[in-house]
Design an enzyme around this catalytic site. Structure first.
Site, PDB file in Angstrom:
ATOM      1  N   SER A  19       1.583  15.299   5.897  1.00  0.00           N
ATOM      2  CA  SER A  19       1.550  15.859   7.250  1.00  0.00           C
ATOM      3  C   SER A  19       0.139  16.060   7.800  1.00  0.00           C
ATOM      4  O   SER A  19      -0.025  16.430   8.954  1.00  0.00           O
ATOM      5  CB  SER A  19       2.329  17.174   7.291  1.00  0.00           C
ATOM      6  OG  SER A  19       1.645  18.151   6.567  1.00  0.00           O
TER       7      SER A  19
ATOM      8  N   LYS B   1       5.176  26.661  10.014  1.00  0.00           N
ATOM      9  CA  LYS B   1       3.832  26.265  10.454  1.00  0.00           C
ATOM     10  C   LYS B   1       3.512  26.887  11.810  1.00  0.00           C
ATOM     11  O   LYS B   1       2.433  27.451  12.012  1.00  0.00           O
ATOM     12  CB  LYS B   1       3.761  24.737  10.569  1.00  0.00           C
ATOM     13  CG  LYS B   1       3.661  24.019   9.232  1.00  0.00           C
ATOM     14  CD  LYS B   1       3.708  22.525   9.451  1.00  0.00           C
ATOM     15  CE  LYS B   1       3.500  21.782   8.140  1.00  0.00           C
ATOM     16  NZ  LYS B   1       3.662  20.340   8.274  1.00  0.00           N
TER      17      LYS B   1
END
Ligand SMILES: Nc1ncnc2c1ncn2[C@@H]1O[C@H](COP(=O)(O)OP(=O)(O)OP(=O)(O)O)[C@@H](O)[C@H]1O
Length: 811
Positions: free
Chosen positions: A701, A744
């Protein structure tokens, strides 16, 4: 009671004898009397004692002498082999009141009109039964002491457990040869409790009589007669009615059986094993009888038979499922997680509608401390079933699931059979905790392969544990699994389960969970309810933010326990010093440092200044924690090498190579080189570092962050420190979706980020999962390609924007 006992029966008058229900005995009668008694439509007669003990042997019975109660008896046998006399063998069946007597033929034979009183135990309380059993145990002890045969006494012991308690009471009267009047009193007593009290008194009197018999000679004579009595009782089959009952039992005891084997036989009969198991256990029971007690085989066999007897073969918890009360239970135990509760209620509804439904096995997946285990418990409570938790973490041996074969020393069954034995019912709820932590690929077999059979509804009705070596039905068990991540669950196992994802909690959710569940629980556990202790919201929030870094609430619960402990200590100190008025019921934010010590975590905060080559990324750890992560890129004279540092795993290193390749191939379009053929890093080495080097990092990511870092480094354009990004990249420059979006975004918001660039395909995660409060504070950019990311991230003049942006072909 036999329903077919007629209400009019021929009378057998008894002198000096009182027949009681369930006693088997013989009477001598004249042949004419025997003919009359046996030539009836039914096998029953009524045995009525003569109140004055004397029966006129030659003349017809004097009706006025008949007692007003009698015992209905079943004629088992009529032996006519002796001259002039017949031996009638009868068994007492039930007490009856004589309502009327009539002569049937005018020849001295009578019939009685009866009212039957079958024995009832339901009016006996447990205490009465226990009292009686204690008296009988005392009696047996005494008989042992005076030398009555152990095997006869063992049988008597078995009777006490198995038979109708009033039958045992009758037998006791018969064994003790109680006085005639005592027996008459028992015969006419309709109240079972009273009857037991009478027998209790009779036994106590008898024991006392044995104790006080003084001289040795007297003693010996009495004891001899008792022993003979017992012997005779056995001979004439007075105790035989239990043998009739035994015919209905699957396992029979033998005369030479010791206490332990008798106990096993009793337990086995109660367990009601299926036919295939009975055959196997009978064989092993017989082997056990032949083995010396000290041999190791005998120990294994004993454990095996005990297991077979203890396992639930028929028992079920009664489950009356009410969906609205199940909902109440789930709401009472857990705050929030509405989507999980909704799914559980759907699951339970299916079970309610279709009782034999075989729904898929639920697997709760989520970070530690989010309530997976306690949800399993709530389901068991809602279903009113027994709950058993088995931890599969670290299970590395197939035998732990399936058991060891009995040939091994110390062999035992596997976790499932052990769990069934502990629960004692066939339909418990089994929680398979930490199913993702099963150890695979060991040389002790594959435990996950053994689990496949257990979790497959088509196979688990015949689960075969190696120790039992017989199929056992696990199909009524409700299995629920928990895991921290699906990645390590073996695929075939995962295929049999329906995954329900539980995410980490936001601080707001943690605050509510603490105030509604954790704090009341801890206050109660510390006995502080009387103190009216208060921990305001801002204190809970402060503790959650500064003292925990977790997705769940386990650490927070521990900290609340610490605060309660501290307050408890403060209270006792002040109480002892007589200064209770100084006790503060409310905890303040300023008190927290004194209670919990200094704050262990520093907030993740955005950098105050922006620099080319320094970009903020978003990270997510497998345990469910999110956070911001900086990527620093710098260049130095060299020959095009890429250096990567910061405990990086293989995948993240590959992402860095991919990012560099993409930037190099698009350098001209990005206006980083003056010719399309020029090598961007011909004279440079690039170093990319991820700070917090002690923490290992991995995953794809960081792709977009790495591209941005290299482009920013070479172009000199800055990225705002309040902008963060995440997303995987492909070599063509496409931005691919990533996981852990909620965690996140929530942690980035906490760190002060105000703009987040995410893959376009993660849009739905933001819309569905991210709390509104966070969504309102953050500007989201959803990028399909790296060009979108660069445009949104880099701070550049409009005139500097790239004109040759390459669009991906849709063809
Ligand atoms: N939503 C919630 N409402 C109330 N209490 C909760 C909630 N979530 C978790 N808890 C509490 O948090 C504690 C830890 O939960 P639990 O042991 O079920 O975690 P877990 O998810 O099974 O963790 P692990 O993966 O480590 O086994 C329990 O005391 C539980 O009651």
């Amino acid at each position: 009671m036999n329903q077919n006992i007629p209400f009019s029966l021929p009378i057998l008058p008894l002198a000096e004898y009182v027949l009681l229900p369930s006693i088997v005995t013989t009477f001598m009668v004249y042949p004419s009397e025997a003919d009359y008694l046996t030539n009836q439509t039914s096998d029953y007669v009524i045995c009525v004692p003569l109140a004055d003990k004397k029966r006129n042997k030659t003349h017809a019975t004097d009706l006025s002498q008949l007692f007003h109660y009698g015992c209905v008896a079943k004629v088992i046998e009529c032996d006519r082999t002796l001259p002039d006399i017949c031996v009638l063998k009868v068994e007492g069946v039930c007490r009856s009141r004589i309502r009327d007597v009539s002569s049937s033929d005018g020849g001295g034979q009578y019939k009685a009109l009866l009212e039957h009183y079958p024995d009832q135990v339901k009016d006996l309380c447990l205490q009465d039964q226990m009292n009686f059993q204690t008296v009988v145990a005392k009696f047996i002890e005494k008989m042992k002491y005076i030398g009555v045969s152990i095997s006869v006494l063992n049988e008597l012991g078995l009777l006490v457990d198995r038979c109708h308690i009033s039958h045992v009471a009758n037998l006791m009267l018969c064994i003790m040869d109680s006085p005639f009047c005592d027996k008459l009193r028992v015969l006419e007593q309709s109240d079972t409790k009273q009857r037991l009290t009478q027998v209790n008194d009779a036994v106590n009197r008898y024991l006392k009589m044995i104790n006080v018999t003084s001289t040795n000679n007297q003693n010996e004579m009495l004891f001899d007669s008792i022993r003979r009595k017992f012997y005779l009782l056995q001979e004439v089959n007075s105790i035989s009615y239990h043998q009739q009952e035994e015919q209905n039992y699957q396992f029979k005891s033998l005369g030479q059986d010791d206490e332990e084997i008798l106990d096993l036989v009793r337990k086995l009969n109660q367990a009601k094993l299926p036919e295939y198991a009975v055959t196997a256990v009978k064989r092993d029971l017989n082997r056990l009888r032949k083995l010396p007690e000290s041999s190791s085989d005998s120990a294994v066999l004993r454990i095996y038979i005990e297991y077979m007897a203890d396992l639930p073969w028929q028992n079920m918890s009664a489950t009356e499922l009410n969906i609205s009360s199940a909902k109440q239970q789930l709401d009472a135990d857990h705050f929030g997680i509405h989507h999980v509760k909704k799914r559980i209620l759907e699951y339970l509804s299916v079970l309610k509608v279709k009782k034999d439904a075989k729904p898929p096995i639920i697997c709760f997946v989520g970070p530690p401390g989010v309530g997976k285990t306690t949800l399993g418990m709530s389901i068991a409570t809602a279903l009113k079933r027994k709950f058993h938790r088995m931890s599969l973490g670290g299970v590395r041996d197939e035998a732990e699931i399936r058991g060891h074969r009995r040939t091994y020393v110390g062999a035992l069954p596997g976790l499932f059979i052990h769990g069934m034995r502990q629960c004692g019912v066939q339909n418990p709820v089994f929680l398979l905790d930490e199913i993702d932590k099963l150890v695979q690929g060991t040389n002790q077999g594959d435990p996950s392969a053994a689990l496949l059979e257990v979790l497959d509804p088509a196979q688990n009705s015949t689960f075969t544990d190696h120790f039992l070596n017989l199929p056992y039905d696990l199909s009524q068990v409700l299995f629920i699994a928990t895991a921290n991540s699906v990645d390590t669950i073996p695929k075939p196992l995962l295929d049999r389960m329906e995954v329900i994802q539980l995410d980490g909690y936001t601080f707001n959710e943690k605050l509510h969970i603490t105030q509604t569940h954790l704090l009341p629980k801890q206050i109660k556990a510390h006995g502080l309810c009387f103190l009216d202790l208060g921990i305001p919201d801002q204190v809970v929030m402060h503790v959650a933010e500064k003292y925990t870094r977790e997705s769940g609430v386990r650490g927070l619960e521990r900290l609340m326990a610490n605060i309660c402990r501290y307050k408890c200590c403060e209270y006792t100190n002040l109480e002892e010093a007589g200064n209770l008025e100084r006790f503060k019921r409310l905890v303040d934010v300023d008190d927290i440092q004194g209670i919990l010590g200094s704050e262990p975590f520093e907030d993740d905060m955005v950098e105050s200044e922006d620099m080319p080559g320094v970009i903020t990324g978003l990270a997510y750890s497998g345990s469910g924690n999110g956070g911001i992560m900086f990527v620093e890129a710098s260049k130095m004279p060299g020959s095009g090498n890429l250096h990567l540092t910061g405990s990086l795993g293989d995948v993240i290193q590959e992402s860095a190579k991919l990012a560099l390749s993409w930037v190099k191939s698009n350098a001209f379009t990005l206006k980083l080189t003056s010719h399309s053929k020029e090598n961007l890093v011909q004279h440079d080495d690039i170093h990319i570092h991820f700070p917090s080097g002690a923490i290992s990092k991995n995953g794809p990511s960081a792709g977009v962050t790495l591209v941005c870092a290299i482009v920013s480094l070479y172009s000199g354009y800055h990225v705002s420190p309040t902008t963060a990004m995440t997303g995987e990249i492909s070599l063509r420059g496409r931005v691919l979706p990533v996981g852990g979006i909620k965690e996140k975004v929530v942690s980035a918001h906490r760190a002060g980020i105000r703009k987040i660039i995410l893959p376009f395909r993660n849009r739905k995660d933001v819309e569905e999962d991210v709390p509104d409060k966070v969504k309102n504070d953050i500007q989201f950019v959803f990028a399909k390609s790296i060009w979108d990311v660069l445009e949104a991230a880099l701070i550049m003049n409009t005139s500097d924007k790239w004109s040759h942006r390459i669009y991906e072909s849709r063809l």
